[in-house]
Structure formats: C-alpha cells, structure tokens
Design a protein around this motif. Structure first.
Motif, mmCIF file in Angstrom:
data_model
loop_
_atom_site.group_PDB
_atom_site.id
_atom_site.type_symbol
_atom_site.label_atom_id
_atom_site.label_comp_id
_atom_site.label_asym_id
_atom_site.label_seq_id
_atom_site.Cartn_x
_atom_site.Cartn_y
_atom_site.Cartn_z
ATOM 1 N N ALA A 13 0.855 -1.151 0.254
ATOM 2 C CA ALA A 13 -0.038 -0.027 -0.133
ATOM 3 C C ALA A 13 0.741 1.278 0.021
ATOM 4 C CB ALA A 13 -0.926 0.114 1.172
ATOM 5 N N VAL A 14 2.022 1.218 0.796
ATOM 6 C CA VAL A 14 2.704 2.410 0.780
ATOM 7 C C VAL A 14 3.557 2.620 -0.411
ATOM 8 C CG1 VAL A 14 4.829 3.298 1.962
ATOM 9 C CG2 VAL A 14 3.270 2.354 3.392
ATOM 10 N N GLY A 15 4.063 1.531 -1.096
ATOM 11 C CA GLY A 15 4.664 1.567 -2.454
ATOM 12 C C GLY A 15 3.568 1.996 -3.585
ATOM 13 N N LEU A 16 2.462 1.552 -3.499
ATOM 14 C CA LEU A 16 1.538 1.911 -4.479
ATOM 15 C C LEU A 16 0.680 3.211 -4.346
ATOM 16 C CD1 LEU A 16 0.064 -1.646 -5.343
ATOM 17 C CD2 LEU A 16 1.773 -0.305 -6.631
ATOM 18 N N ALA A 17 0.976 3.778 -3.224
ATOM 19 C CA ALA A 17 -0.079 4.940 -3.045
ATOM 20 C C ALA A 17 0.506 6.268 -3.822
ATOM 21 C CB ALA A 17 0.366 5.326 -1.396
ATOM 22 N N PRO A 18 1.585 6.434 -4.195
ATOM 23 C CA PRO A 18 1.905 7.314 -5.299
ATOM 24 C C PRO A 18 1.450 6.877 -6.923
ATOM 25 C CG PRO A 18 3.902 6.949 -4.232
ATOM 26 C CD PRO A 18 3.047 5.820 -3.917
ATOM 27 N N VAL A 19 1.279 5.905 -6.772
ATOM 28 C CA VAL A 19 0.994 5.426 -8.108
ATOM 29 C C VAL A 19 -0.585 5.602 -8.214
ATOM 30 C CG1 VAL A 19 0.720 3.316 -9.909
ATOM 31 C CG2 VAL A 19 2.726 3.810 -8.716
ATOM 32 N N MET A 20 -1.281 5.113 -7.421
ATOM 33 C CA MET A 20 -2.794 5.345 -7.181
ATOM 34 C C MET A 20 -3.207 6.682 -7.030
ATOM 35 S SD MET A 20 -3.989 2.250 -7.356
ATOM 36 C CE MET A 20 -5.594 2.577 -6.815
ATOM 37 N N TYR A 21 -2.490 7.637 -6.220
ATOM 38 C CA TYR A 21 -2.719 9.018 -6.337
ATOM 39 C C TYR A 21 -2.627 9.656 -7.733
ATOM 40 C CZ TYR A 21 -2.311 14.042 -5.277
ATOM 41 O OH TYR A 21 -2.625 15.240 -5.318
ATOM 42 N N ALA A 22 -1.516 9.310 -8.327
ATOM 43 C CA ALA A 22 -1.297 9.868 -9.758
ATOM 44 C C ALA A 22 -2.434 9.297 -10.732
ATOM 45 C CB ALA A 22 -0.011 9.545 -10.150
ATOM 46 N N SER A 23 -2.854 8.330 -10.637
ATOM 47 C CA SER A 23 -3.830 7.538 -11.529
ATOM 48 C C SER A 23 -5.115 8.207 -11.178
ATOM 49 C CB SER A 23 -4.064 6.150 -11.220
ATOM 50 O OG SER A 23 -2.888 5.615 -11.562
ATOM 51 N N VAL A 24 -5.534 8.393 -9.957
ATOM 52 C CA VAL A 24 -6.990 8.919 -9.454
ATOM 53 C C VAL A 24 -6.906 10.565 -9.794
ATOM 54 C CG1 VAL A 24 -8.682 9.347 -7.693
ATOM 55 C CG2 VAL A 24 -7.667 7.200 -8.108
ATOM 56 N N GLY A 38 -12.243 5.649 -0.301
ATOM 57 C CA GLY A 38 -12.107 4.288 -0.204
ATOM 58 C C GLY A 38 -10.695 3.907 -0.006
ATOM 59 N N LEU A 39 -9.899 4.215 -0.854
ATOM 60 C CA LEU A 39 -8.463 4.025 -0.826
ATOM 61 C C LEU A 39 -7.601 4.589 0.249
ATOM 62 C CD1 LEU A 39 -7.485 4.820 -4.863
ATOM 63 C CD2 LEU A 39 -7.823 2.405 -3.699
ATOM 64 N N VAL A 40 -8.009 5.620 0.726
ATOM 65 C CA VAL A 40 -7.487 6.273 1.927
ATOM 66 C C VAL A 40 -7.917 5.448 3.163
ATOM 67 C CG1 VAL A 40 -7.490 8.016 3.438
ATOM 68 C CG2 VAL A 40 -7.117 8.569 1.060
ATOM 69 N N ALA A 41 -9.013 5.042 3.174
ATOM 70 C CA ALA A 41 -9.451 4.053 4.120
ATOM 71 C C ALA A 41 -9.028 2.685 4.189
ATOM 72 C CB ALA A 41 -11.148 3.973 4.204
ATOM 73 N N LEU A 42 -8.823 1.878 3.267
ATOM 74 C CA LEU A 42 -7.896 0.930 2.918
ATOM 75 C C LEU A 42 -6.474 0.948 3.538
ATOM 76 C CD1 LEU A 42 -8.899 -1.128 -0.404
ATOM 77 C CD2 LEU A 42 -9.425 -1.666 1.980
#
Length: 93
Positions: A13-24, A38-42
C-alpha cells in the motif's frame, strides 16, 4: 501477533500509494471522491492492523474494521455514482 502478510499488505500500500494518487488525480470520473476516500480508508486499515500488534489492540482493531467498513461503503457509493453518470450519458445521446 504480527503476521508477515499484514506487513506485506502495508508495504504494498505504501509503495503503490503514489501510483494510485497519480492515477486518480489525473483523470475525471463520477465517484472520484468516493473511490479516493475508499483507497485512503484501506490504507488506514492496513496501518491500523499493524499498529494493533504494538499498542492498544482493541482500539486499533476497532479502527481497522471501521476503516474497512467505510472503504466498502465508499466504493459502493463510487460505483453507484459512476453507473448513474453512465446512464445519464446514454440517455442524453
């Protein structure tokens, strides 16, 4: 007791957080706020499940489960908003 899978989930989750942020962040779609919430809650749930091993297990276990419940509701709201926007777009065409 700390399980390796909990650490792996948190690290992913920590590693993918920047990727998810950029995508969304870059795209626009109906339900975006709900999906991001939902992503932040996960992420919070993963963090709380690791913290509960070290401090206040009952409190952090409750926070973990509340975060998971909120994430489920947020994703459901996002899907409903997206589906309704799609229906409106099809009706307008």
């Amino acid at each position: 007791m700390l399980q390796q899978s909990e650490i792996v989930s948190l690290l992913m989750a920590v590693g993918l957080a920047p990727v998810m942020y950029a995508s969304v962040h870059r795209i626009r779609f109906a339900g975006k706020v709900a999906v991001a919430s939902g992503l932040v809650a996960l992420f919070g749930a993963y963090l709380f499940t690791v913290i509960e091993t070290f401090a206040l297990p009952d409190v952090f276990n409750l926070l973990e489960h509340l975060s998971l419940a909120f994430a489920g509701v947020a994703f459901a709201v996002g899907v409903i908003q997206l589906a309704r926007a799609e229906q409106r777009a099809e009706a307008g065409s």
